[in-house]
Design an enzyme around this catalytic site. Structure first.
Site, PDB file in Angstrom:
ATOM      1  N   GLU A 146       0.098  -1.166   0.190  1.00 42.08           N
ATOM      2  CA  GLU A 146      -0.066  -0.160  -0.182  1.00 42.08           C
ATOM      3  C   GLU A 146       0.972   1.227  -0.423  1.00 42.08           C
ATOM      4  OE1 GLU A 146      -3.726  -0.317   0.535  1.00 42.08           O
ATOM      5  OE2 GLU A 146      -3.116  -2.183  -0.783  1.00 42.08           O
ATOM      6  N   TRP A 162       2.227   1.602  -3.455  1.00 42.39           N
ATOM      7  CA  TRP A 162       0.999   2.804  -4.008  1.00 42.39           C
ATOM      8  C   TRP A 162       1.034   4.200  -3.865  1.00 42.39           C
ATOM      9  CZ3 TRP A 162      -2.947   1.033  -7.935  1.00 42.39           C
ATOM     10  CH2 TRP A 162      -3.117   0.542  -8.605  1.00 42.39           C
ATOM     11  N   TRP A 168     -21.018  11.926 -20.195  1.00 44.19           N
ATOM     12  CA  TRP A 168     -20.993  12.200 -18.248  1.00 44.19           C
ATOM     13  C   TRP A 168     -22.519  12.777 -17.944  1.00 44.19           C
ATOM     14  CZ3 TRP A 168     -18.138   9.057 -15.572  1.00 44.19           C
ATOM     15  CH2 TRP A 168     -16.121   9.296 -16.221  1.00 44.19           C
ATOM     16  N   ASN A 194     -10.944   2.656   3.079  1.00 41.01           N
ATOM     17  CA  ASN A 194      -9.974   2.379   1.746  1.00 41.01           C
ATOM     18  C   ASN A 194     -11.327   1.899   0.838  1.00 41.01           C
ATOM     19  OD1 ASN A 194      -8.460   2.849  -1.075  1.00 41.01           O
ATOM     20  ND2 ASN A 194      -7.927   0.333  -0.614  1.00 41.01           N
ATOM     21  N   TRP A 230     -15.743  12.132 -12.632  1.00 35.69           N
ATOM     22  CA  TRP A 230     -15.270  12.061 -11.706  1.00 35.69           C
ATOM     23  C   TRP A 230     -14.116  13.142 -10.589  1.00 35.69           C
ATOM     24  CZ3 TRP A 230      -9.409  13.190 -12.209  1.00 35.69           C
ATOM     25  CH2 TRP A 230      -9.574  13.635 -13.422  1.00 35.69           C
ATOM     26  N   TRP A 255      -9.318   8.228  -7.303  1.00 38.68           N
ATOM     27  CA  TRP A 255     -10.422   8.810  -8.784  1.00 38.68           C
ATOM     28  C   TRP A 255     -10.497   8.441 -10.392  1.00 38.68           C
ATOM     29  CZ3 TRP A 255     -15.618   9.819  -7.535  1.00 38.68           C
ATOM     30  CH2 TRP A 255     -16.258  10.131  -6.395  1.00 38.68           C
TER      31      TRP A 255
HETATM   32  C1  LIG Z   1     -10.923   7.450  -4.637  1.00 36.48           C
HETATM   33  C2  LIG Z   1     -10.379   7.267  -4.128  1.00 36.48           C
HETATM   34  C3  LIG Z   1      -9.798   8.450  -3.557  1.00 36.48           C
HETATM   35  C4  LIG Z   1      -8.719   8.785  -2.376  1.00 36.48           C
HETATM   36  N1  LIG Z   1      -7.920   9.665  -1.678  1.00 36.48           N
HETATM   37  C5  LIG Z   1      -6.258  10.300  -0.929  1.00 36.48           C
HETATM   38  C6  LIG Z   1      -6.394  10.438  -0.405  1.00 36.48           C
HETATM   39  O1  LIG Z   1      -6.879  11.874  -0.374  1.00 36.48           O
HETATM   40  N2  LIG Z   1      -5.357  10.841   0.749  1.00 36.48           N
HETATM   41  C7  LIG Z   1      -4.760   9.463   0.466  1.00 36.48           C
HETATM   42  O2  LIG Z   1      -3.678   9.858   1.293  1.00 36.48           O
HETATM   43  N3  LIG Z   1      -4.831   8.972   0.043  1.00 36.48           N
HETATM   44  C8  LIG Z   1      -5.968   8.701  -0.449  1.00 36.48           C
HETATM   45  N4  LIG Z   1      -6.556   7.162  -1.289  1.00 36.48           N
HETATM   46  C9  LIG Z   1      -5.818   5.966  -1.153  1.00 36.48           C
HETATM   47  C10 LIG Z   1      -6.499   5.403   0.631  1.00 36.48           C
HETATM   48  O3  LIG Z   1      -8.116   5.374   0.670  1.00 36.48           O
HETATM   49  C11 LIG Z   1      -5.630   6.292   1.507  1.00 36.48           C
HETATM   50  O4  LIG Z   1      -4.656   5.847   1.845  1.00 36.48           O
HETATM   51  C12 LIG Z   1      -5.975   5.020   2.766  1.00 36.48           C
HETATM   52  O5  LIG Z   1      -7.381   4.997   3.168  1.00 36.48           O
HETATM   53  C13 LIG Z   1      -5.863   5.933   4.063  1.00 36.48           C
HETATM   54  O6  LIG Z   1      -5.686   4.831   5.625  1.00 36.48           O
HETATM   55  P1  LIG Z   1      -5.265   4.345   6.239  1.00 36.48           P
HETATM   56  O7  LIG Z   1      -4.381   5.545   6.876  1.00 36.48           O
HETATM   57  O8  LIG Z   1      -5.048   3.719   7.698  1.00 36.48           O
HETATM   58  O9  LIG Z   1      -4.561   3.242   4.746  1.00 36.48           O
HETATM   59  P2  LIG Z   1      -3.441   2.078   5.418  1.00 36.48           P
HETATM   60  O10 LIG Z   1      -3.923   1.282   4.718  1.00 36.48           O
HETATM   61  O11 LIG Z   1      -2.731   2.288   6.995  1.00 36.48           O
HETATM   62  O12 LIG Z   1      -2.222   2.369   4.103  1.00 36.48           O
HETATM   63  C14 LIG Z   1      -1.332   2.757   5.165  1.00 36.48           C
HETATM   64  C15 LIG Z   1      -0.552   4.344   4.119  1.00 36.48           C
HETATM   65  O13 LIG Z   1      -0.243   3.677   2.820  1.00 36.48           O
HETATM   66  C16 LIG Z   1      -0.719   4.505   1.566  1.00 36.48           C
HETATM   67  N5  LIG Z   1      -2.148   4.239   1.076  1.00 36.48           N
HETATM   68  C17 LIG Z   1      -2.645   3.138   0.882  1.00 36.48           C
HETATM   69  N6  LIG Z   1      -3.473   2.927   0.091  1.00 36.48           N
HETATM   70  C18 LIG Z   1      -3.278   3.831  -0.980  1.00 36.48           C
HETATM   71  C19 LIG Z   1      -3.920   3.768  -2.091  1.00 36.48           C
HETATM   72  N7  LIG Z   1      -4.822   3.304  -2.864  1.00 36.48           N
HETATM   73  N8  LIG Z   1      -3.328   5.148  -3.229  1.00 36.48           N
HETATM   74  C20 LIG Z   1      -2.338   5.772  -2.170  1.00 36.48           C
HETATM   75  N9  LIG Z   1      -1.588   5.858  -1.001  1.00 36.48           N
HETATM   76  C21 LIG Z   1      -2.728   4.574  -0.014  1.00 36.48           C
HETATM   77  C22 LIG Z   1      -1.289   5.834   2.334  1.00 36.48           C
HETATM   78  O14 LIG Z   1      -1.117   6.395   2.736  1.00 36.48           O
HETATM   79  C23 LIG Z   1      -1.431   5.369   3.919  1.00 36.48           C
HETATM   80  O15 LIG Z   1      -2.040   5.437   5.202  1.00 36.48           O
HETATM   81  C24 LIG Z   1      -7.659   7.481  -2.058  1.00 36.48           C
HETATM   82  C25 LIG Z   1      -8.510   6.010  -2.681  1.00 36.48           C
HETATM   83  C26 LIG Z   1      -9.336   6.225  -3.639  1.00 36.48           C
HETATM   84  C27 LIG Z   1     -10.391   4.807  -4.085  1.00 36.48           C
END
Ligand SMILES: Cc1cc2nc3c(=O)[nH]c(=O)nc-3n(C[C@H](O)[C@H](O)[C@H](O)COP(=O)(O)OP(=O)(O)OC[C@H]3O[C@@H](n4cnc5c(N)ncnc54)[C@H](O)[C@@H]3O)c2cc1C
Length: 505
Positions: A303, A306, A335, A370, A388, A411
């Site tokens: 993650e 990502w 859209w 997420n 989007w 997105w």
């Molecule tokens: C539509 C959409 C919009 C999003 N907008 C944001 C946003 O504005 N800011 C943001 O930080 N994340 C965003 N994410 C990614 C992800 O949803 C969040 O990082 C995550 O939910 C944060 O929760 P956590 O810290 O508990 O994540 P954990 O599951 O603990 O993951 C650890 C860290 O990994 C990174 N991470 C995890 N998943 C992703 C991912 N899919 N993409 C990028 N980084 C990731 C984040 O920095 C996160 O804090 C988005 C995802 C989607 C699908």
């Protein structure tokens, strides 16, 4: 840069609001005798980027805590408010002259406007003979430095991840956090003034305000940002707490009713925690490896990659910073953009419980799980066929972890306009997602109290209940104040697939 090369150095803080493992701050500490830090708020540019009250409050409050911690190291923190990024080079030129600064240090930022700002600052200060050093810190490696066999940037996550791990021999050694920042001699703090005047703007001061520009003062501004403890100490605590859970991350991370993800995103985004500190925790759990014995740590590291991937993407493909889809052919999606649909989605009143509960979590807390971000984004862009970019902007305004690269990437992934292999015919079914990942409806009950009394079987897709309390067949049941579904998910899915298929042909 040689040690103690400068009498005075200036650390320009941005989204790196911490002392520990801060590359630019560490280098400034090595290269300069006396160090001061500066933070520049640009509320008009922030507003044009769509930043909301919560993310700005997170920055300002973290900054206040950082000021106290820096003072203990005898490093004063100055604050300046300008309108826009374009005002920064001239202001910094005045400041480095008045403060007699020998060099400026900052950690690199990658979206297009930030890159342009930073290049302009470097050019302007060069005229004064003041070098500017931008360090790699927000990402693990410099964006652009990992390329495909043909030399381009990666467009798909899995090959990016494989190449990243292979380049580091599956070892986390290269990302060990930096040693602690040395505390300066108290005399070093004496060389800095209390404030200075900056022509064309407010003064450079040592007080961090509660509000900047229109942030935090608009009626109805959010105050729930306090749900998140702010600052470096809070971020470090969250990382430590998650170290206890990381082993099970792969098993539970998709269930929104439980707190099984790290919730570190607000700290990673404002920089209260570094990505290297996160990697160090997880590779330690994983026997020093990226892919290793702990399934949970391996999945969590993935993650973090990502996050890295999307940061690299904005540098390799800057068109995504210009409101453009990554896949140019998807610019022509017709859209429907029905305003009423969008409003109901924003308010959490679509009549689809998992979508509504997720949107209310976002509106109430500034954060969303997420799995649910993927579900609501798919629902808006596919089932409601809404652009989007509207959802992207709404998330930016609401999220306490709003980050351009991750948000735009997420997105575009959900809308099938972006990178990666999310085929356009993959449309999340919100009801199946709900039954699978919130089987007892515990999450739905938390955010939709009006449905709390329904049995688990019914809560995912409640029968439409007319206000009279009678079903169409005449049976009596207690009325629930909840709307009928905004659309039929089967028909709307079919429509979305046809629309995207027609683009292909
Ligand atoms: C539509 C959409 C919009 C999003 N907008 C944001 C946003 O504005 N800011 C943001 O930080 N994340 C965003 N994410 C990614 C992800 O949803 C969040 O990082 C995550 O939910 C944060 O929760 P956590 O810290 O508990 O994540 P954990 O599951 O603990 O993951 C650890 C860290 O990994 C990174 N991470 C995890 N998943 C992703 C991912 N899919 N993409 C990028 N980084 C990731 C984040 O920095 C996160 O804090 C988005 C995802 C989607 C699908």
């Amino acid at each position: 840069m040689p040690e103690q090369a400068y009498q005075r150095g200036l650390m320009w803080l941005r989204n790196d609001l911490r002392i520990a493992d801060n590359t630019a701050l560490y280098r400034a500490g090595k290269a300069c005798n006396a160090v001061a830090a500066i933070y520049i708020a640009c509320p008009q540019t922030w507003a044009s980027h769509g930043d909301g009250d919560r993310v700005v409050a997170m920055r300002l409050r973290s900054l206040r805590q950082l000021q106290v911690a820096l003072a203990k190291k005898h490093i004063p923190l100055f604050f300046l408010e300008l309108a826009e990024f374009t005002d920064v080079p001239a202001a910094l030129a005045q400041i480095v002259e008045k403060l007699q600064v020998g060099a400026l240090f900052a950690n690199a930022e990658y979206p297009v406007n930030e890159l342009h700002r930073d290049q302009a600052v470097r050019r302007r200060l060069k005229q004064l003979g003041v070098p500017v050093e931008y360090a790699t810190d927000r990402t693990l490696i410099p964006p652009g430095s990992l390329t495909t066999g043909s030399g381009g940037g990666f467009k798909v996550f899995t090959p990016f991840k494989r190449a990243f791990i292979a380049r580091h021999d599956n070892s986390g050694d290269a990302f060990a956090p930096l040693p602690s920042l040395r505390t300066r001699h108290p005399d070093c703090a004496e060389v800095w003034p209390e404030w200075i005047a900056v022509a064309g703007s407010n003064n450079l001061v040592r007080t961090i305000p509660e509000t900047v520009g229109d942030y935090g003062v608009a009626p109805g501004g959010h105050n729930r940002v306090l749900d998140w403890p702010v600052g470096e100490a809070a971020g470090t605590r969250a990382l430590k707490a998650f170290a206890e859970l990381v082993d099970d991350y792969d098993r539970w991370r998709d269930f929104p009713a439980q707190k099984n993800t790290s919730r570190l995103s607000p700290y990673l985004n404002c920089g209260a925690v570094s990505v290297r500190q996160c990697v160090a925790m997880a590779v330690a759990e994983n026997g020093g490896r990226w892919a290793g014995p702990s399934e949970g740590a391996t999945t969590w590291l993935s993650e973090l990659l990502w996050r890295e991937f999307y940061q690299h993407l904005v540098v390799n493909f800057p068109r995504v910073c210009r409101n453009k889809p990554f896949k140019p052919e998807t610019e022509n999606v017709p859209w429907s953009n029905r305003e009423e649909d969008f409003e109901r989605w924003c308010e959490g009143k679509t009549g689809v419980p998992i979508v509504d509960a997720a949107m209310r979590q976002l509106n109430q807390t500034g954060w969303m799980h997420n799995r649910l971000r993927m579900v609501v984004a798919s629902f808006l862009t596919k089932n409601l066929l809404t652009d989007w970019r509207k959802g992207e902007r709404y998330f930016m305004q609401q999220l306490v972890d709003a980050d351009f690269a991750a948000n735009n990437g997420g997105w575009q992934w959900a809308a099938s306009t972006g990178t990666d292999a999310a085929p356009y015919f993959r449309v999340f079914n919100p009801y199946s997602q709900s039954r699978r990942f919130d089987p007892e409806g515990a999450f739905i009950r938390r955010y939709l109290p009006e449905l709390a009394s329904l049995p688990s079987k019914e809560i995912h897709c409640p029968a439409v209940q007319p206000a009279s309390g009678q079903s169409p067949s005449g049976d009596l049941f207690s009325p629930v104040d909840y709307p009928a579904p905004i659309c039929d998910v089967t028909d709307s899915r079919k429509r979305a697939i046809e629309v995207f298929a027609s683009l292909k042909s």
